[in-house]
Design a protein around this motif. Structure first.
Motif, short mmCIF file in Angstrom:
data_model
loop_
_atom_site.label_atom_id
_atom_site.label_comp_id
_atom_site.label_asym_id
_atom_site.label_seq_id
_atom_site.Cartn_x
_atom_site.Cartn_y
_atom_site.Cartn_z
N UNK A 1 0.83 -1.21 0.00
CA UNK A 1 0.00 0.00 0.00
C UNK A 1 0.86 1.26 0.00
N UNK A 2 1.97 1.23 0.75
CA UNK A 2 2.91 2.36 0.74
C UNK A 2 3.49 2.53 -0.65
N UNK A 3 3.86 1.42 -1.29
CA UNK A 3 4.40 1.50 -2.66
C UNK A 3 3.38 2.09 -3.61
N UNK A 4 2.11 1.71 -3.46
CA UNK A 4 1.05 2.26 -4.30
C UNK A 4 0.89 3.76 -4.06
N UNK A 5 0.92 4.17 -2.79
CA UNK A 5 0.80 5.59 -2.46
C UNK A 5 1.95 6.40 -3.05
N UNK A 6 3.18 5.88 -2.95
CA UNK A 6 4.33 6.56 -3.52
C UNK A 6 4.24 6.61 -5.05
N UNK A 7 3.69 5.56 -5.64
CA UNK A 7 3.55 5.52 -7.10
C UNK A 7 2.64 6.65 -7.57
N UNK A 8 1.50 6.81 -6.93
CA UNK A 8 0.57 7.87 -7.33
C UNK A 8 1.11 9.25 -6.98
N UNK A 9 1.88 9.36 -5.89
CA UNK A 9 2.44 10.66 -5.50
C UNK A 9 3.54 11.11 -6.45
N UNK A 10 4.32 10.17 -6.99
CA UNK A 10 5.48 10.52 -7.81
C UNK A 10 5.22 10.35 -9.29
N UNK A 11 4.67 9.21 -9.69
CA UNK A 11 4.49 8.90 -11.12
C UNK A 11 3.16 9.44 -11.65
N UNK A 12 2.09 9.33 -10.84
CA UNK A 12 0.76 9.77 -11.30
C UNK A 12 0.17 10.82 -10.35
N UNK A 13 0.86 11.95 -10.13
CA UNK A 13 0.36 12.94 -9.17
C UNK A 13 -0.94 13.63 -9.59
N UNK B 1 -6.23 11.43 -6.04
CA UNK B 1 -5.90 12.67 -5.35
C UNK B 1 -7.05 13.14 -4.46
N UNK B 2 -8.29 12.93 -4.92
CA UNK B 2 -9.47 13.39 -4.17
C UNK B 2 -9.81 12.43 -3.03
N UNK B 3 -9.73 11.13 -3.29
CA UNK B 3 -10.21 10.14 -2.32
C UNK B 3 -9.08 9.32 -1.69
N UNK B 4 -7.84 9.81 -1.72
CA UNK B 4 -6.72 8.99 -1.26
C UNK B 4 -6.83 8.59 0.21
N UNK B 5 -7.30 9.50 1.07
CA UNK B 5 -7.43 9.15 2.50
C UNK B 5 -8.46 8.04 2.71
N UNK B 6 -9.58 8.14 2.00
CA UNK B 6 -10.61 7.10 2.12
C UNK B 6 -10.12 5.78 1.53
N UNK B 7 -9.41 5.87 0.40
CA UNK B 7 -8.90 4.65 -0.25
C UNK B 7 -7.90 3.94 0.66
N UNK B 8 -6.98 4.70 1.25
CA UNK B 8 -5.97 4.11 2.12
C UNK B 8 -6.60 3.51 3.37
N UNK B 9 -7.57 4.22 3.98
CA UNK B 9 -8.22 3.71 5.20
C UNK B 9 -8.98 2.42 4.91
N UNK B 10 -9.76 2.41 3.83
CA UNK B 10 -10.54 1.22 3.49
C UNK B 10 -9.63 0.05 3.10
N UNK B 11 -8.55 0.36 2.36
CA UNK B 11 -7.61 -0.69 1.97
C UNK B 11 -6.92 -1.29 3.19
N UNK B 12 -6.56 -0.44 4.16
CA UNK B 12 -5.89 -0.94 5.37
C UNK B 12 -6.82 -1.83 6.18
N UNK B 13 -8.10 -1.45 6.26
CA UNK B 13 -9.09 -2.30 6.95
C UNK B 13 -9.21 -3.65 6.24
N UNK B 14 -9.27 -3.59 4.90
CA UNK B 14 -9.34 -4.82 4.11
C UNK B 14 -8.11 -5.70 4.34
#
Length: 338
Positions: A116-128, A134-147
């Motif tokens: 998940x960290x790798x995915x977050x860094x990918x979107x932050x650096x390669x696909x900013x 960009x809009x739903x990253x907090x919700x995506x990360x929270x839901x993914x971590x629960x999953x």
């Protein structure tokens, strides 16, 4: 008759030799694991108490640290129980189920959190400019971590029924209760879901990030500022890659062993009778993979400047406190009654 006596003597000598190594390894693992727990708890304290580390990337590291701390606690309990020469098979079986379930679940949570960290860094650096993330990253990360937590617990839960133990001489060894085709299929799925898929995700995403950083030059930026930003990003990526690939490299032996058990439908006890070298490798691969939770916080300290600075600050304060305490005791001893 002579061959039978030789085989009997060899078996007895091997049992005695393995018992010595087994007890030595277990007793040596306890203080190392306690050290790992203390460092993980200190790292946990820094992540929680220092507002600087309340950033998204460090919050994801916090999840892995909680998982690592849980695993080290389970390891301490497991090694302490195994160190008892009077341990019976029933207690050993319960310990094996608990120990392997907790460290496997912890590993799954940590490994998928690193993905998940790798995915977050990918979107932050390669696909900013990818708008949805960009809009739903907090919700995506929270839901993914629960999953991730639910999935890791679910995929490791069958270990509570699959695992058991058997007794040899004065030691108890964890093993599979019975290697049926159904158990073999489960173990293959276990290896794929907890090791192969996360490793592939981490490898592909960081390869894309490294490739992007080599080729991309952001326009309209001051050269010195751009160089400083690139240096910081490279340090962060180097730290994340080091952590992720340490997980991958140190744990591949145990997953290779599990995959081999599944394909050949062979238990650890059966392997012991067939090939002693492979038996040793398979047995100690579990300890090697469990050690990742001890090594992990030291990798954070090594490669992350912010974490290293906080640890150094904490250690300096501890030294000052220790020196002041010793000085106070010495002064008290020098005071003479009138």
């Amino acid at each position: 008759m002579n061959i039978s006596s030789i085989n009997c003597n060899f078996t007895n000598n091997f049992d005695h030799f393995f018992e010595e190594i087994y007890l030595y390894a277990v007793n040596a693992a306890i203080p190392l694991t306690v050290t790992g727990l203390l460092v993980n708890l200190l790292l946990l304290y820094i992540f929680v108490m220092d507002k600087f580390f309340h950033r998204r990337i460090y919050l994801l590291m916090l999840v892995s640290t909680i998982s690592d701390a849980s695993s080290t606690i389970a390891s301490i309990v497991g090694y302490s129980v195994l160190a008892d020469k009077n341990l019976n098979v029933q207690t050993g079986s319960i310990m094996c189920k608990f120990f392997l379930f907790v460290i496997s679940t912890s590993y799954g949570i940590s490994m998928m959190s690193l993905s998940l960290i790798a995915m977050d860094r990918y979107f932050a650096i390669v696909r900013p400019f990818f708008r949805f993330y960009a809009v739903y990253k907090n919700q995506i990360i929270a839901l993914t971590e629960i999953f991730i937590w639910i999935f890791s617990i679910s995929i490791c839960a069958p270990l509570l029924t699959v695992m058991t133990s058997y007794s040899e001489a004065n030691y108890v060894i964890c093993d599979f209760s019975s290697m049926t085709p159904l158990v073999a299929v489960y173990l293959v799925i276990f290896v794929v879901m907890l090791y192969i898929v996360p490793s592939a995700i981490i490898g592909i995403l960081y390869w894309r990030i490294i490739k992007h950083q080599k080729n991309y030059i952001q326009p309209g930026q001051n050269v010195n500022r751009l160089r400083e930003q690139k240096t910081k990003r490279r340090r962060l990526i180097r730290m994340l890659i080091s952590i992720a690939f340490t997980y991958i490299l140190l744990t591949w032996p145990v997953f290779a062993s599990i995959f081999g058990f599944a394909i050949t439908q062979t238990s650890l006890q059966q392997l012991r009778d067939k090939n002693l070298v492979l038996f040793f490798l398979a047995f100690f691969s579990v300890s090697l993979s469990a050690s990742i939770t001890v090594i992990n916080p030291f990798i954070y300290i090594k490669f992350d400047d912010n974490i290293r600075s906080k640890f150094r600050h904490f250690w300096d304060n501890f030294d000052v406190f220790k020196s002041n305490r010793v000085g106070s005791i010495n002064n008290a001893l020098l005071v003479r009654p009138s």
